[in-house]
Design an enzyme around this catalytic site. Structure first.
Site, short mmCIF file in Angstrom:
data_model
loop_
_atom_site.label_atom_id
_atom_site.label_comp_id
_atom_site.label_asym_id
_atom_site.label_seq_id
_atom_site.Cartn_x
_atom_site.Cartn_y
_atom_site.Cartn_z
N CYS A 52 47.96 -29.31 34.14
CA CYS A 52 47.72 -30.09 32.91
C CYS A 52 46.92 -31.36 33.16
O CYS A 52 46.08 -31.75 32.35
CB CYS A 52 49.05 -30.43 32.24
SG CYS A 52 50.06 -29.01 31.81
N ASP A 84 56.42 -30.52 32.09
CA ASP A 84 57.52 -29.84 31.41
C ASP A 84 57.68 -28.41 31.91
O ASP A 84 58.79 -27.93 32.13
CB ASP A 84 57.27 -29.83 29.90
CG ASP A 84 57.36 -31.20 29.28
OD1 ASP A 84 56.85 -32.16 29.89
OD2 ASP A 84 57.92 -31.32 28.19
N LYS A 127 54.41 -35.28 27.10
CA LYS A 127 54.99 -36.59 26.87
C LYS A 127 54.02 -37.73 27.16
O LYS A 127 54.20 -38.84 26.65
CB LYS A 127 56.26 -36.77 27.72
CG LYS A 127 57.27 -35.66 27.55
CD LYS A 127 57.64 -35.40 26.10
CE LYS A 127 58.53 -34.19 25.93
NZ LYS A 127 57.92 -32.91 26.28
N CYS A 202 48.82 -26.36 28.71
CA CYS A 202 49.24 -25.05 28.20
C CYS A 202 48.46 -24.67 26.94
O CYS A 202 48.29 -25.48 26.04
CB CYS A 202 50.73 -25.06 27.90
SG CYS A 202 51.77 -25.43 29.32
N GLU A 452 64.37 -29.14 27.35
CA GLU A 452 63.87 -28.06 26.52
C GLU A 452 64.47 -26.74 26.99
O GLU A 452 64.72 -26.54 28.18
CB GLU A 452 62.34 -27.99 26.60
CG GLU A 452 61.66 -29.18 25.98
CD GLU A 452 60.14 -29.13 26.07
OE1 GLU A 452 59.49 -29.95 25.42
OE2 GLU A 452 59.62 -28.27 26.80
N SER A 479 60.87 -26.18 23.67
CA SER A 479 59.45 -26.24 23.99
C SER A 479 58.63 -25.85 22.78
O SER A 479 59.07 -25.07 21.92
CB SER A 479 59.16 -25.27 25.15
OG SER A 479 57.79 -25.01 25.26
#
Length: 563
Positions: A52, A84, A127, A202, A452, A479
């Site tokens: 990411c 995450d 986040k 993602c 999550e 999620s």
């Protein structure tokens, strides 16, 4: 003579008494001329832990190039970030929401310490993007949140020789299929090896892309530039242009308070509803509004979603990914559609100095695109989010109905005191059709950090006997990749004695989407009796960052904020 836009940094770099400060900075390569220009902070969430944020050094170099070309002096600094997806299903996932507060604090701290005239925050995950916006609200100096961009879809070759696009969601669901015995080791390896073909966040309309898209509609991210995919040939130029836009905002003293208003936040919430976006957006926009002193409550999300048709065919509810959304026409096209239907207010200002209506006028729709539908022919008549209350969640809970076909469920409770317990039960095939899985003590304080539950929901979704028959509720989170009949953010949480703490194995729970009710079918007297004997469990962490967070964090219904 003071250069236009140099305001904050004058006490740091100007005058004979600042010679020592300038000497330090000249020692690392800044010139005398550099230090008399506006000083622009570039907050980078780069990390090599996951795709990411892995490419954000390259994005930052392009942004800094644009800032220099436009007359500013960029100074880059780094902050923490948490993946995450990598931490999902482990104790490490508790750090995710906590990191939002830490990132916001650290960006604010560095910016205040160095008296920046403007700031670009570069984010690439769930986040760190809302955290950057929260920091911009606190600082209220000209600033941009720039998205690092989505990953390209993975390519998986099937046994018939055809190739299909996949995302990380397919890996989580493949784990469930493997546990159920419907996918062998080789099949799992093929999905794992191909889902993430390179850098970028993602690919579906999960939390990262939800917040990236909504931030464009909010106006704090440069629309159409921010959404360019991570490894696109256009990414460098788009990031360079973002640097120019930031410098224009610095010269005009165009600040977050000019952009982030009640109107623009409602516009952003409408875009989340229209795109089938992540329930995490509820937490994040409550937090952003609080930072800016704007009244906003959880019921506003339901009101806006109820009047906003769901119109973007994006995963997990649909078939396309973020790169397809950008190629179809992106956020300018979505804004244009929403303006035409009266779903957003076109007068809201954006970081470019143009209104969202003016930006939408420049939309270019790719002929024949199937990603962004029209409001005359939406996917569903109402948006993707609903807020449920009732005796189980008097402060509210959040459900994403974009990927849920049922509008009601009634079933017996299966109670789990943590995500780990529930996942083990699903893995061991101990869940029955019709069950209501209750996962508690995973809230903001009890987790702490609201883990999550994608590992659990993906395992359920991949089981044909359960996917269409069970429901799940939790005081934790889901999620953005979650699909199915799931309700999260149940508040008050179990750890503070919320009604979810009173649920016992076998109790009947009723989900009524039309009535917006989440009900424990036990008498109020019995619930009160059970809670009268409630005693909070020992905190899972007695010291350190998790303990500090648990002591200060608010209810999920207020955004799980720490101020």
């Amino acid at each position: 003579m003071t250069i236009q836009g140099k305001r904050q940094s004058i006490p740091l770099t100007e005058g004979p008494n600042r010679a020592a400060a300038r000497s330090y900075l000249r020692g690392i390569g800044f010139t005398k001329e550099d230090l008399h220009k506006p000083i622009i902070g570039v907050a980078n969430t780069w990390t090599e832990i996951g795709p990411c944020n892995f490419h954000l050094r390259d994005v930052a170099e392009a942004v800094k190039q644009g800032i220099r070309e436009a007359g500013g002096t960029p100074m880059e600094f780094n902050t923490v970030t948490i993946s995450d997806g990598i931490t999902m299903g482990t104790q490490g996932m508790k750090a995710s929401l906590v990191s939002r507060e830490v990132i916001a604090d650290s960006v604010e701290l560095v910016a205040r310490g160095n008296l920046f005239d403007g700031i670009v925050g570069i984010g690439g995950c769930d986040k760190n993007m809302p955290a950057i916006i929260m920091a911009l609200c606190r600082l209220n100096i000209p600033g941009i949140m720039l998205y690092g961009g989505s990953i390209a879809p993975g390519k998986l070759k099937g046994p018939d020789g055809t190739t299909k696009d996949i995302t990380i969601l397919n890996v989580f669901e493949a784990i469930g299929s493997h546990a159920a015995g419907t996918l062998d080791d080789a099949g799992l390896e093929a999905v794992e090896a191909n889902a993430c073909p390179g850098a970028g966040a993602c690919g579906g309309q999960f939390t990262a892309n939800t917040m990236a898209m909504a931030s464009e509609i909010l106006g704090i991210s440069p629309i159409q530039l921010s959404g360019v995919p991570a490894l696109s040939a256009e990414k460098h130029e788009a990031s360079r242009q973002a640097g120019h836009i930031l410098m224009e905002a610095v010269r005009a003293n165009r600040r977050p308070s000019d952009i982030i208003t009640r109107t623009s936040i409602e516009n952003a919430i409408a875009s989340v509803a229209a795109s089938g976006g992540s329930t995490n957006a509820v937490l994040h926009f409550l937090a952003i509004a609080r930072e800016m002193g704007i009244p906003l409550n959880i019921d506003d999300f339901d009101r806006i979603s109820d009047k906003t048709p769901f119109m973007c065919d994006l995963s997990p509810a649909g078939k396309y990914v973020a790169s397809d959304y950008q190629a179809a026409g992106g956020s300018r096209l979505l804004a244009q559609r929403m303006l035409k239907a009266g779903m957003i207010d076109g007068s809201a200002m954006t970081i470019s100095g143009r209104t969202i209506a003016e930006e939408a006028n420049d939309a270019i729709e790719t002929p024949g695109q199937q990603v962004i539908k029209t409001f005359e022919a939406p996917i569903k008549a109402h948006g993707g989010l609903v807020i449920l209350k009732g005796n189980l969640s008097p402060e509210g809970s959040v459900m994403k109905i974009a990927a849920a076909d049922r509008v009601e469920h009634r079933g017996p409770a299966r109670v789990f005191e943590s995500e780990d317990e529930c996942f083990l039960a699903v893995q061991n095939q101990q869940i029955n059709p019709g069950d209501v899985l209750v996962i508690r003590y995973e809230g903001p304080k009890g987790g702490p950090g609201m883990r999550e539950m994608l590992q659990v929901t993906a395992a359920i979704s991949s089981n044909p006997h359960l996917s269409a028959t069970v429901a799940l509720m939790t005081d934790g989170r889901f999620s953005g990749a979650t699909r199915g009949f799931t309700v999260g953010h149940v508040a008050p949480e179990a750890f503070v004695g919320g009604p979810i703490a009173a649920v016992r194995e076998g109790d009947i729970i009723h989900f009524d989407i039309a009535g917006r009710k989440l009900t424990l079918e036990v008498s109020e007297e019995e619930i009160a009796s059970r809670l009268a004997n409630f005693k909070a469990p020992e905190p899972r962490f007695k010291k350190g960052v998790f303990a500090k967070y648990a002591k200060s964090v608010s209810s999920a219904a207020e955004g799980a904020i720490t101020i």
